[in-house]
Design an enzyme around this catalytic site. Structure first.
Site, PDB file in Angstrom:
ATOM      1  N   TYR A  35       0.866  -1.453   0.388  1.00  0.00           N
ATOM      2  CA  TYR A  35      -0.167   0.013  -0.333  1.00  0.00           C
ATOM      3  C   TYR A  35       0.945   1.346  -0.227  1.00  0.00           C
ATOM      4  O   TYR A  35       0.366   2.208  -1.150  1.00  0.00           O
ATOM      5  CB  TYR A  35      -1.028   0.522   1.350  1.00  0.00           C
ATOM      6  CG  TYR A  35      -1.582   1.720   1.409  1.00  0.00           C
ATOM      7  CD1 TYR A  35      -2.697   1.673   0.523  1.00  0.00           C
ATOM      8  CD2 TYR A  35      -1.645   2.284   2.288  1.00  0.00           C
ATOM      9  CE1 TYR A  35      -3.150   3.233   0.458  1.00  0.00           C
ATOM     10  CE2 TYR A  35      -2.771   3.331   2.676  1.00  0.00           C
ATOM     11  CZ  TYR A  35      -3.200   3.530   1.464  1.00  0.00           C
ATOM     12  OH  TYR A  35      -4.054   4.651   1.739  1.00  0.00           O
TER      13      TYR A  35
ATOM     14  N   ARG B 152     -12.155  12.748   0.890  1.00  0.00           N
ATOM     15  CA  ARG B 152     -13.462  12.023   2.219  1.00  0.00           C
ATOM     16  C   ARG B 152     -14.064  10.976   1.997  1.00  0.00           C
ATOM     17  O   ARG B 152     -14.940  11.102   2.034  1.00  0.00           O
ATOM     18  CB  ARG B 152     -12.818  12.543   4.276  1.00  0.00           C
ATOM     19  CG  ARG B 152     -11.640  13.179   4.245  1.00  0.00           C
ATOM     20  CD  ARG B 152     -11.569  11.259   4.799  1.00  0.00           C
ATOM     21  NE  ARG B 152     -10.178  11.272   5.651  1.00  0.00           N
ATOM     22  CZ  ARG B 152      -9.073  10.592   5.627  1.00  0.00           C
ATOM     23  NH1 ARG B 152      -9.900   9.829   5.086  1.00  0.00           N
ATOM     24  NH2 ARG B 152      -8.525  10.298   6.840  1.00  0.00           N
TER      25      ARG B 152
ATOM     26  N   ARG C  64       1.131   6.746  -7.434  1.00  0.00           N
ATOM     27  CA  ARG C  64       0.018   7.478  -7.180  1.00  0.00           C
ATOM     28  C   ARG C  64       0.542   8.676  -7.179  1.00  0.00           C
ATOM     29  O   ARG C  64      -0.121   9.586  -8.194  1.00  0.00           O
ATOM     30  CB  ARG C  64      -1.477   6.590  -6.074  1.00  0.00           C
ATOM     31  CG  ARG C  64      -2.386   7.760  -6.485  1.00  0.00           C
ATOM     32  CD  ARG C  64      -3.566   7.395  -5.474  1.00  0.00           C
ATOM     33  NE  ARG C  64      -3.269   7.305  -4.259  1.00  0.00           N
ATOM     34  CZ  ARG C  64      -4.007   6.953  -3.571  1.00  0.00           C
ATOM     35  NH1 ARG C  64      -5.472   7.058  -3.604  1.00  0.00           N
ATOM     36  NH2 ARG C  64      -4.094   6.479  -2.058  1.00  0.00           N
TER      37      ARG C  64
ATOM     38  N   TYR D   6      -1.623  13.097   5.939  1.00  0.00           N
ATOM     39  CA  TYR D   6      -1.328  11.833   7.300  1.00  0.00           C
ATOM     40  C   TYR D   6       0.453  12.150   6.979  1.00  0.00           C
ATOM     41  O   TYR D   6       1.361  12.328   6.236  1.00  0.00           O
ATOM     42  CB  TYR D   6      -0.906  10.601   6.610  1.00  0.00           C
ATOM     43  CG  TYR D   6      -3.200   9.642   6.317  1.00  0.00           C
ATOM     44  CD1 TYR D   6      -3.867  10.568   7.575  1.00  0.00           C
ATOM     45  CD2 TYR D   6      -2.967   9.036   6.537  1.00  0.00           C
ATOM     46  CE1 TYR D   6      -4.810   9.780   8.001  1.00  0.00           C
ATOM     47  CE2 TYR D   6      -4.846   8.430   5.861  1.00  0.00           C
ATOM     48  CZ  TYR D   6      -4.918   8.837   6.447  1.00  0.00           C
ATOM     49  OH  TYR D   6      -6.355   8.235   7.006  1.00  0.00           O
TER      50      TYR D   6
ATOM     51  N   GLU E 101     -13.892  -1.587   6.348  1.00  0.00           N
ATOM     52  CA  GLU E 101     -13.960  -0.140   5.711  1.00  0.00           C
ATOM     53  C   GLU E 101     -15.233  -0.191   5.322  1.00  0.00           C
ATOM     54  O   GLU E 101     -15.296  -0.959   4.547  1.00  0.00           O
ATOM     55  CB  GLU E 101     -12.490   0.180   4.816  1.00  0.00           C
ATOM     56  CG  GLU E 101     -12.623   1.240   4.267  1.00  0.00           C
ATOM     57  CD  GLU E 101     -11.356   1.471   3.656  1.00  0.00           C
ATOM     58  OE1 GLU E 101     -10.505   1.133   3.758  1.00  0.00           O
ATOM     59  OE2 GLU E 101     -10.990   1.228   1.871  1.00  0.00           O
TER      60      GLU E 101
END
Ligand code: 3EB
Length: 375
Positions: A180, A255, A187, A242, A361
């Protein structure tokens, strides 16, 4: 006449989709299928089809049946292939799929040193990520997003609204870094290479989940003509901010966002976890994690209410629930049914989640038809 949204979502067994008459399929914008053995009849259809190697769940058990998420839009639709990207669109909205094998041998690549774990002087001595050879997954991710951006820019749908990412063995480490975290580097590099912001109002809503080891990287998405309104959750630090504890590059997603598609609003809520601030809460307790997620989704709905999505509630949403351990699914379903009266529209999938301490999730979408959501 019952009002319908210009974008609709149906969840049904893939076998049922394959049995639909050609006239019905003309309104299918794109499909995501979840399972291992795709019905032959589907493979033959000329549709953008994301084939994700995760299984649907019912009563705590993985189903052998393949399930599909079908996005419907007003005809006439155009279809095509741009490089490796398969797409369909109408005047307002485009659905695209990229499926890229991650198959190069890993040994020929330098390890992905996590600069955040090094002392400051050692970190300075490291060349930037972009100048070092990168791992296969990171490189494949960067290629996927590079092709994605090139396609949507050429096709005239430059605004990425919603992205789903399925990363093979998402929690496994290779080349010294978790998959990840490698994905997040690739990305972000592609966003930057295309002159896109990696924080703030223009990052898309997204989900990032696992898929079987050895599966390809699958990225499917919805893009539009006009920029959406990005929504953040006041209970959570924006993911693009983050700290480096979660990887050398922050994830690039919002979000939620409100998109205007053919004169009607759509609210896309990203994969939402039991995270408050930037920390995982309720380690090992799937029911508590689910309740925290629902508080987060309610907070996103409240925030959306101040930005053009006024009055949307948990009842209005279609849910997709990613469950790390199949046996936890009934407990999660019970929590969801506590807060959503009526019949809950939810598809449960067994998939690994991007932090090892997250057990569940949940993502959601609202496709309201009411006049007050005209845009
Ligand atoms: C989180 O809040 C949980 O990397 O695209 C959720 C949605 C998560 C999208 C992504 C990651 C992503 O950080 C993980």
């Amino acid at each position: 006449m019952v009002a319908t949204s210009p974008l609709q979502l149906l969840v049904l067994p893939a076998s049922q989709l394959a049995a639909q008459p050609a006239a019905w399929l003309r309104n299918v914008l794109g499909v995501a299928c979840f399972g291992s053995a795709l019905p032959q009849a589907l493979a033959g259809l000329d549709l953008p089809l994301a084939q994700v190697q995760v299984q649907a769940l019912r009563q705590g058990t993985a189903l052998s049946e393949v399930w599909s998420e079908v996005w419907i839009a007003d005809a006439p639709l155009r279809a095509g292939v741009h490089g490796r990207l398969h797409w369909r669109c109408n005047e307002a909205v485009l659905f695209g799929v990229l499926t890229l094998a991650v198959d190069e041998p890993e040994t020929q690549y330098a390890p992905e040193v996590d600069a955040s774990l090094l002392c400051e002087s050692a970190a300075k001595a490291l060349p930037p990520h972009t100048s070092r050879p990168s791992s296969p997954l990171r490189r494949t991710t960067e290629l996927a997003y590079d092709e994605l951006f090139a396609a949507i820019e050429t096709l005239g749908f430059p605004h990425l609204l919603r992205v789903w990412n399925h990363i093979p063995d998402i929690n496994r480490e290779s080349a010294g870094l978790e998959h990840y975290r490698q994905f997040n580097i690739g990305r972000q590099d592609a966003f930057l290479a295309h002159g896109r912001h990696v924080s703030g109002a223009s990052v898309p809503s997204a989900s990032a989940l696992g898929a079987a080891g050895g599966a390809p990287l699958v990225v499917y998405f919805i893009a539009g003509r006009r920029p959406p309104v990005a929504i953040e959750n006041p209970r959570q630090l924006s993911a693009y901010h983050y700290p480096a504890d979660y990887g050398p590059r922050a994830p690039t997603f919002s979000r939620a966002n409100l998109a205007c598609i053919a004169g009607q609003s759509a609210l896309f809520i990203s994969g939402t976890a039991s995270i408050v601030g930037h920390q995982t809460l309720h380690h090992g307790d799937v029911a508590e994690q689910t309740r925290e997620i629902l508080r987060n989704i309610e907070a996103v709905l409240r925030q959306a209410g101040t930005q053009g999505g006024k009055g949307l509630t948990l009842q209005d949403l279609h849910y997709k629930v990613y469950v790390r351990h199949a046996a936890d699914q009934p407990a999660i379903q019970a929590e969801l049914q506590q807060v959503v009266d009526d019949e809950v529209r939810a598809l449960y999938l067994q998939a690994d989640v991007c932090r090892v301490d997250l057990l569940v999730e949940i993502e959601a979408v609202a496709l309201p038809t009411a006049q007050e959501f005209a845009c």
